[in-house]
Design a protein around this motif. Structure first.
Motif, short mmCIF file in Angstrom:
data_model
loop_
_atom_site.label_atom_id
_atom_site.label_comp_id
_atom_site.label_asym_id
_atom_site.label_seq_id
_atom_site.Cartn_x
_atom_site.Cartn_y
_atom_site.Cartn_z
N GLY A 150 13.69 -6.10 8.05
CA GLY A 150 13.20 -5.64 9.16
C GLY A 150 12.72 -4.15 8.88
O GLY A 150 11.69 -3.62 9.64
N ASP A 151 13.05 -3.62 7.65
CA ASP A 151 12.59 -2.29 7.32
C ASP A 151 10.90 -2.51 7.23
O ASP A 151 10.26 -3.43 6.57
N VAL A 152 10.16 -1.29 7.39
CA VAL A 152 8.70 -1.26 7.00
C VAL A 152 8.68 -0.66 5.69
O VAL A 152 8.93 0.41 5.48
N VAL A 153 7.93 -1.26 4.65
CA VAL A 153 7.59 -0.81 3.45
C VAL A 153 6.23 -0.53 3.33
O VAL A 153 5.42 -1.44 3.31
N ALA A 154 5.63 0.76 3.25
CA ALA A 154 4.37 1.17 2.86
C ALA A 154 3.94 0.79 1.66
O ALA A 154 4.67 0.82 0.79
N GLN A 155 2.53 0.67 1.28
CA GLN A 155 2.04 0.36 0.00
C GLN A 155 2.46 1.42 -0.70
O GLN A 155 2.30 2.61 -0.40
N GLU A 156 2.34 1.20 -2.12
CA GLU A 156 2.62 2.25 -3.12
C GLU A 156 1.30 3.12 -3.23
O GLU A 156 0.36 2.39 -3.06
N HIS A 157 1.67 4.41 -3.46
CA HIS A 157 0.15 4.96 -3.28
C HIS A 157 -0.32 5.66 -4.76
O HIS A 157 0.56 5.29 -5.68
N TRP A 158 -1.41 5.73 -5.02
CA TRP A 158 -2.01 6.03 -6.48
C TRP A 158 -2.30 7.48 -6.51
O TRP A 158 -2.52 8.07 -7.72
N GLY A 159 -2.09 8.39 -5.55
CA GLY A 159 -2.52 9.93 -5.57
C GLY A 159 -1.39 10.73 -5.37
O GLY A 159 -0.18 10.14 -5.20
N GLN A 160 -1.75 12.00 -4.83
CA GLN A 160 -0.35 12.79 -4.61
C GLN A 160 -0.20 12.62 -3.16
O GLN A 160 1.01 12.96 -2.78
N SER A 161 -0.84 11.98 -2.21
CA SER A 161 -0.36 11.88 -0.89
C SER A 161 0.05 10.59 -0.70
O SER A 161 -0.59 9.66 -0.94
N GLY A 162 0.96 10.44 0.12
CA GLY A 162 1.46 9.08 0.68
C GLY A 162 0.50 8.42 1.61
O GLY A 162 0.85 7.45 1.82
N PHE A 163 -0.50 9.06 2.07
CA PHE A 163 -1.36 8.62 2.96
C PHE A 163 -2.55 8.04 2.27
O PHE A 163 -2.96 7.05 2.97
N GLU B 4 13.37 -10.91 1.37
CA GLU B 4 11.91 -10.40 1.25
C GLU B 4 11.82 -9.66 -0.25
O GLU B 4 12.89 -9.21 -0.84
N THR B 5 10.80 -9.97 -0.96
CA THR B 5 10.74 -9.25 -2.23
C THR B 5 9.46 -8.24 -2.18
O THR B 5 8.53 -8.33 -1.54
N TYR B 6 9.60 -7.03 -2.86
CA TYR B 6 8.59 -6.06 -2.91
C TYR B 6 8.23 -5.95 -4.32
O TYR B 6 8.67 -5.65 -5.07
N ASP B 7 6.65 -6.09 -4.44
CA ASP B 7 5.88 -5.96 -5.45
C ASP B 7 5.72 -4.46 -5.68
O ASP B 7 4.74 -3.87 -5.34
N LEU B 8 6.42 -3.89 -6.42
CA LEU B 8 6.10 -2.38 -6.86
C LEU B 8 5.65 -2.13 -8.09
O LEU B 8 6.42 -2.47 -9.16
N ASP C 166 -4.91 5.97 0.40
CA ASP C 166 -5.28 4.59 0.07
C ASP C 166 -4.01 3.65 0.15
O ASP C 166 -3.67 2.97 -0.71
N THR C 167 -3.06 4.03 1.16
CA THR C 167 -1.86 3.42 1.79
C THR C 167 -2.07 2.91 3.24
O THR C 167 -3.06 3.29 4.01
N ASP C 168 -1.29 2.02 3.55
CA ASP C 168 -1.12 1.66 4.87
C ASP C 168 -0.10 2.54 5.87
O ASP C 168 0.27 2.01 7.02
N LEU C 169 0.26 3.55 5.11
CA LEU C 169 1.27 4.26 5.96
C LEU C 169 0.69 4.80 7.24
O LEU C 169 1.70 4.78 8.59
N ASP C 170 -0.32 5.56 7.22
CA ASP C 170 -0.76 5.76 8.55
C ASP C 170 -0.77 4.58 9.58
O ASP C 170 -0.27 4.84 10.89
N PHE C 171 -1.14 3.46 9.39
CA PHE C 171 -1.33 2.30 10.24
C PHE C 171 -0.01 2.06 10.63
O PHE C 171 0.21 1.82 11.75
N GLU C 172 0.98 1.79 9.77
CA GLU C 172 2.16 1.34 10.01
C GLU C 172 2.95 2.39 10.87
O GLU C 172 3.67 2.03 11.84
N LEU C 173 2.70 3.74 10.67
CA LEU C 173 3.31 4.86 11.60
C LEU C 173 2.91 4.70 12.75
O LEU C 173 3.61 4.68 13.88
#
Length: 122
Positions: free
Chosen positions: A22-35, A3-7, A37-44
């Motif tokens: 098999g690891d879940v990698v959330a989208q990179e965020h643009w602000g101060q919160s990891g949640f 797998e390649t991750y576009d960071l 504008d990312t898919d972190l909440d959805f993935e969790l």
């Protein structure tokens, strides 16, 4: 299959923390919160995760924002006191002693987190 991750922004994973298959990698965020504008909440939520342990930097900005956002989304938040950093001691004090208790269900040391995980209480 590799797998390649576009960071974007030239970011890359530190060599000791490369995602494994098999690891879940959330989208990179643009602000101060990891949640935000990312898919972190959805993935969790998709994986049934209800506890979030926050570590990193900066304790009084990104860590606080991510922890507060997680609490507002209904997660149990653990702030790890000796696994966060800030530019000045006053910022660390604010993050752990003043602001942390408003969003973190627990504020622990790394040793306490490891002991809880080993004991099956985390």
């Amino acid at each position: 299959m590799s797998e390649t991750y576009d960071l974007t922004w030239g970011g890359e994973f530190q060599s000791d923390f490369q995602p494994r298959p098999g690891d879940v990698v959330a989208q990179e965020h643009w602000g101060q919160s990891g949640f935000a504008d990312t898919d972190l909440d959805f993935e969790l939520k998709q994986h049934g995760i209800t506890y979030v342990v926050v570590v990193g930097l900066l304790a009084n900005t990104c860590i606080e924002s991510t922890g507060r956002f997680a609490m507002e989304l209904g997660y149990h938040v653990t702030l790890v006191r000796d696994a966060t950093a800030a530019f000045r001691p006053e910022m660390m004090h604010a993050a752990h002693e003043l602001n942390g208790p408003t969003f973190a269900h627990a504020i622990l040391t790394t040793a306490e987190v490891v002991a809880a995980l080993e004991g099956g209480t985390a």
